[in-house]
Structures are given as C-alpha cells and as structure tokens.
Design a protein around this motif. Structure first.
Motif, PDB file in Angstrom:
ATOM      1  N   ILE A 356      38.550 133.552  54.971  1.00 21.24           N
ATOM      2  CA  ILE A 356      39.253 133.558  53.658  1.00 21.24           C
ATOM      3  C   ILE A 356      38.543 132.367  52.674  1.00 21.24           C
ATOM      4  O   ILE A 356      38.456 132.815  51.534  1.00 21.24           O
ATOM      5  CB  ILE A 356      40.767 133.278  53.684  1.00 21.24           C
ATOM      6  CG1 ILE A 356      41.564 134.400  54.521  1.00 21.24           C
ATOM      7  CG2 ILE A 356      41.299 133.099  52.287  1.00 21.24           C
ATOM      8  CD1 ILE A 356      42.967 134.233  54.747  1.00 21.24           C
ATOM      9  N   SER A 357      38.290 131.324  53.403  1.00 18.85           N
ATOM     10  CA  SER A 357      37.862 130.296  52.688  1.00 18.85           C
ATOM     11  C   SER A 357      36.329 130.706  52.071  1.00 18.85           C
ATOM     12  O   SER A 357      35.841 130.475  50.989  1.00 18.85           O
ATOM     13  CB  SER A 357      37.759 128.883  53.415  1.00 18.85           C
ATOM     14  OG  SER A 357      39.035 128.639  53.748  1.00 18.85           O
ATOM     15  N   ASP A 358      35.632 131.396  52.903  1.00 19.65           N
ATOM     16  CA  ASP A 358      34.368 131.711  52.684  1.00 19.65           C
ATOM     17  C   ASP A 358      34.048 132.957  51.676  1.00 19.65           C
ATOM     18  O   ASP A 358      33.336 132.752  50.913  1.00 19.65           O
ATOM     19  CB  ASP A 358      33.623 132.301  53.978  1.00 19.65           C
ATOM     20  CG  ASP A 358      33.084 131.364  55.037  1.00 19.65           C
ATOM     21  OD1 ASP A 358      33.405 130.007  54.637  1.00 19.65           O
ATOM     22  OD2 ASP A 358      33.050 131.556  56.350  1.00 19.65           O
ATOM     23  N   ALA A 359      35.254 133.830  51.750  1.00 20.31           N
ATOM     24  CA  ALA A 359      35.281 134.717  50.583  1.00 20.31           C
ATOM     25  C   ALA A 359      35.684 134.228  49.465  1.00 20.31           C
ATOM     26  O   ALA A 359      34.981 134.521  48.396  1.00 20.31           O
ATOM     27  CB  ALA A 359      36.163 135.780  51.080  1.00 20.31           C
ATOM     28  N   VAL A 360      36.444 133.210  49.272  1.00 21.80           N
ATOM     29  CA  VAL A 360      36.865 132.424  48.114  1.00 21.80           C
ATOM     30  C   VAL A 360      35.256 131.738  47.505  1.00 21.80           C
ATOM     31  O   VAL A 360      35.008 131.816  46.207  1.00 21.80           O
ATOM     32  CB  VAL A 360      38.023 131.463  48.284  1.00 21.80           C
ATOM     33  CG1 VAL A 360      38.274 130.562  47.049  1.00 21.80           C
ATOM     34  CG2 VAL A 360      39.141 132.270  48.417  1.00 21.80           C
ATOM     35  N   ALA A 361      34.726 131.040  48.390  1.00 20.54           N
ATOM     36  CA  ALA A 361      33.521 130.242  48.051  1.00 20.54           C
ATOM     37  C   ALA A 361      32.264 131.174  47.681  1.00 20.54           C
ATOM     38  O   ALA A 361      31.785 130.705  46.777  1.00 20.54           O
ATOM     39  CB  ALA A 361      33.140 129.271  49.268  1.00 20.54           C
ATOM     40  N   GLU A 362      32.420 132.411  48.009  1.00 23.67           N
ATOM     41  CA  GLU A 362      31.434 133.279  47.545  1.00 23.67           C
ATOM     42  C   GLU A 362      31.362 133.825  46.398  1.00 23.67           C
ATOM     43  O   GLU A 362      30.688 134.652  45.771  1.00 23.67           O
ATOM     44  CB  GLU A 362      31.131 134.479  48.694  1.00 23.67           C
ATOM     45  CG  GLU A 362      30.823 133.903  50.128  1.00 23.67           C
ATOM     46  CD  GLU A 362      30.679 135.037  51.273  1.00 23.67           C
ATOM     47  OE1 GLU A 362      31.254 136.244  50.546  1.00 23.67           O
ATOM     48  OE2 GLU A 362      30.217 134.987  52.311  1.00 23.67           O
TER      49      GLU A 362
END
Length: 453
Positions: A356-362
């Motif tokens: 989830i954090s990676d998806a937000v950061a992308e």
C-alpha cells in the motif's frame, strides 16, 4: 481634502465578492478581508470539495477557518461611511451637453472649472485641488476651460497650437514646426522604425504564443489539481469503507466465537450437573440404606434374622470409578486458535502495508523528476565517460582507459588522426550539448584557459 483622500481609498475597504463596502468584515488566514456573509456563502459552495480557498489569492485551507468579526476594520469602515463619503453633488455640477467635462472623473462626469495648459487636461473643483496643494503642480498654468481650447491642443505633443505662417494657415505647435524642418530625417527614421516594428511584431507573436502555451499549461495543471484532490478524496473514502468492513467482519466473527463458547459452556455444564444430581441422589439412597443396616445390626436376634434377607440385597448405585474426567484444558485451545488468527492477520497487514505504501508513493503526476539533493540521488544518473584521444586537447594526457585526464604544461606532439576533424559543426554542437560532455568541456576549458600558448 481629508474627505476626498478617504474617498479615494474606498476600494481598500470594499469586499471583492459583492464590490460594496465591507459589512461585518472578517479577515481570513491569508490576510484578505470580506463580508462575513459573502465569504460564508462562497465557502458553502465549496463544502462538497472539503477544500476552502481565498477568492483573491486562491490559497487553500483544508479546514474551514472560523470567521470572527474584525472590530478594528469594522470601525474604519464606519468612520469611512461617516466622514469619507462626500455628499452627492448638486445636479448643476454635472457636465451637460456643451459643457467641458472633467477628464479625471471616472463615474458621472463633473463640470470642469479649470484647464491646465501643462498637463493638458480639464479638472473639476475636486480634482483641481492638487494643483493648489502640491508645489510641483502650482507652477502649471491654469486657464478657463473651453472646448475650442481643448481642440487647439496638439494630439501628438500635447502643446498649445498656434496659427502657422504657412500659406495654408494651419494650426500647429512649435514642435510640429521643428519636425517639419527635419523631413529629410523622417524618411530614414520611418523606414528604420518600420523594420523594427516588423521585428517587434514577430517578437510579440512569439511572446503571445508563449503566453498562450503557458496559460494552457496552467489550465491543465489546475485540472490536474482538481483530479488529484478528487482521486485522493475518493481513495480515502473507499479505504475507510474497506477498513470499516474489515472491523465489522472481525466484530461479527468475535460475536460468533463468543456465542459458540457460551453454547458449548451451557451444554457441558448441563451434562456435568445432571451427573452430579444423579450422584447426589445415589448418595442419599446409600446413606438411607446404611442407616437401615445399622439399625438392623443393633436389633434382637429374631428381628435381625427376619429382616436380613431384604436389607442385605446390594444396590444398583453408580460406582464413582465409572466417572472419568478427560485431562482437557477446557476452552484454552480456543484462545490459542484465536491468537494464531491474530498473528496471521498481523503478518498479512504487515506484508500488504508495504504494498500500500509503495502504491501511494508511486503516484507521480508530473513527468519531470525533482532535482536530486543528495549524493545517492546524483549517482543514479552517473555514467562511465571515456575521452576520445583523437579530439582531446594537446595539453591533456589520457590514461586509465581514457577515463582519466591529466593537465600538462607542455604541449604534446600528436599525430594527425584521420577522424580528428571529421565531425560536422552540427554534430560537434550536438556532442557538446550532452550534459556530461558539457560539464567536462566547461571544466577542461577553465583549466586550459591559463595554460601557456
């Protein structure tokens, strides 16, 4: 004049929404002031976006600011209403057809009382006052206003026109007469001006195209901001719904487990109590039998022998050794199973949280990446650079596989290379425009600038 000065500043105390004097003035965090009702209505229209903005500077606020009346600003507006607003002039003060109107009045034109030959302009009694108060304006020559006088002002130089001595008897100013004596220079000047005007037109067209392109990009960015805000709001709302469903599901499962535990508890307790009551009944019967036997043992011989056969028959009572208790932990296993479920959920949440954090950061709307600030950021763009000995400066000694350059004081003797000058000017310029080559070229140039020739 104090009243007039206050009137000129009325715009400072006007609401930019209703364009009237402030009523119940309030000041929002960005510093701009509005009527309390006007800014409240404006923000009510933005409630669906959950983002509130200033109508003037467009600064946004995540939470609706609390509006409180500005008492100091309200007092200033009241003073302006009392002393700053001059009374409406009499009807005869306004300019009528045939009268000379004031050139400064922006609303209904007042009748001019003087004409300034220096300015040149016509002034009403209100706008003429600076010519009496300001020392630089006191030197201007004032005359009675006249439409014919205004017509005799040169439109090119702003000077009073006089009857010229030419046979055609035309009205002209002395600057026009001076220009007429320079007709031979006007032709060349006009031609030069025409050429520069064409260049200026091309330049203006380029600027206007740049303005149009940037306005288009600004509009696109505004749309992107709205899309980002809408997408973020929807993601927050959907995520909240999903987590709420997970919490509701967990509570439902918790209630189901509690119900099963209580149901099993009642069943097992009921079985144990039934057996307990049965054993207690048997105990009562055995005690009664024991009392009868004791009584029989204490009776006389005849009675003992007579009743012995009936009392000596063994009973069918359940023996205590027939009840076996299994060494269970009762409901401790349920707690262990629920704990294992909790640990699995924690592992799932920990693993999915990284996704989830990676998806937000992308999420990256703009294509251009921010300028790196750290050494690690710059190293992402690092490249292995090798110098070409055919094009290297004669004061540079190449080594380490043509990746290292050493500056020499003496010029090296180099053989003419067939590829040394085969690069076209366009290819050479394109080669120098590469970021790494441009940086290296600038560094080498700074070193070789001070070398002996």
């Amino acid at each position: 004049m104090a009243q007039q000065g206050l009137q000129l500043d009325e715009d400072k105390y006007s609401c930019s929404i209703c364009l009237d004097l402030l009523k119940d003035p309030v000041t929002i965090p960005c510093g701009h002031s509005y009527c309390m009702s006007c800014i409240g209505t404006h923000w009510d229209e933005e409630d669906h976006r959950k983002i509130y903005s200033c109508p003037q500077c467009r600064e946004t606020f995540k939470r609706k600011p609390v509006l409180k009346k500005s008492t100091i600003l309200a007092d200033l507006v009241e003073d302006l209403k009392k002393t700053g607003l001059r009374a409406e002039p009499d009807d005869h003060c306004y300019a009528r057809p045939g009268d000379v109107a004031c050139d400064v009045c922006t609303q209904r034109k007042l009748k001019a009382v003087k004409f300034c030959l220096t300015c040149p302009a016509s002034y009403c009694e209100y706008h003429l006052q600076p010519h009496y108060d300001a020392p630089p304006l006191q030197k201007h020559k004032l005359v009675d206003p006249s439409k014919k006088l205004q017509e005799n002002i040169c439109p090119h130089h702003g000077e009073a026109m006089e009857m010229s001595g030419h046979p055609d008897q035309q009205w002209t100013c002395f600057l026009c007469l001076t220009d007429e004596n320079k007709d031979h220079k006007k032709g060349s000047a006009a031609a030069e001006m025409s050429g520069k005007q064409k260049k200026l037109l091309v330049r203006r067209q380029q600027i206007q195209k740049g303005i149009w392109d940037r306005e288009k990009e600004v509009k696109l960015l505004r749309q992107e901001v709205e899309a980002i805000n809408a997408s973020a709001d929807k993601a927050v709302e959907d995520s909240e719904k999903i987590f709420t469903e997970l919490i509701r599901l967990a509570w439902k499962r918790s209630a189901d487990v509690q119900q099963q535990i209580r149901s099993q508890q009642e069943s097992e307790v009921s079985r144990v109590r039934e057996l307990q009551e049965k054993l207690e009944r048997e105990i009562t019967q055995l005690k009664k039998k024991d009392a009868e036997l004791e009584k029989l043992s204490n009776s006389d011989h005849n009675r003992f022998l007579l009743n012995y056969p009936s009392l000596s028959i063994p009973s069918d009572a359940t023996h205590s050794s027939s009840i076996k208790i299994r060494p269970l932990r009762y409901f401790e296993d349920v707690t262990t199973t629920v704990s294992e479920l909790r640990d699995k959920l924690q592992d799932i949440l920990r693993d999915t949280w990284t996704d989830i954090s990676d998806a937000v950061a992308e999420v990256d709307v703009l294509l251009s990446e921010p300028e790196p600030k750290t050494r690690a950021g710059f190293l992402k763009y690092s490249q292995e650079i090798t110098l070409n000995p055919n094009t290297a400066n004669s004061h540079l000694l190449l080594s380490d596989g043509n990746r290292k350059a050493t500056v020499l004081k003496q010029k090296q003797v180099q053989q003419e290379a067939p590829k040394r000058l085969m690069m076209t000017p366009k290819e050479h310029q394109g080669f120098l425009n590469r970021p790494c080559v441009a940086f290296l070229h600038a560094t080498i140039t700074s070193y070789t600038r001070y070398m002996p020739r």
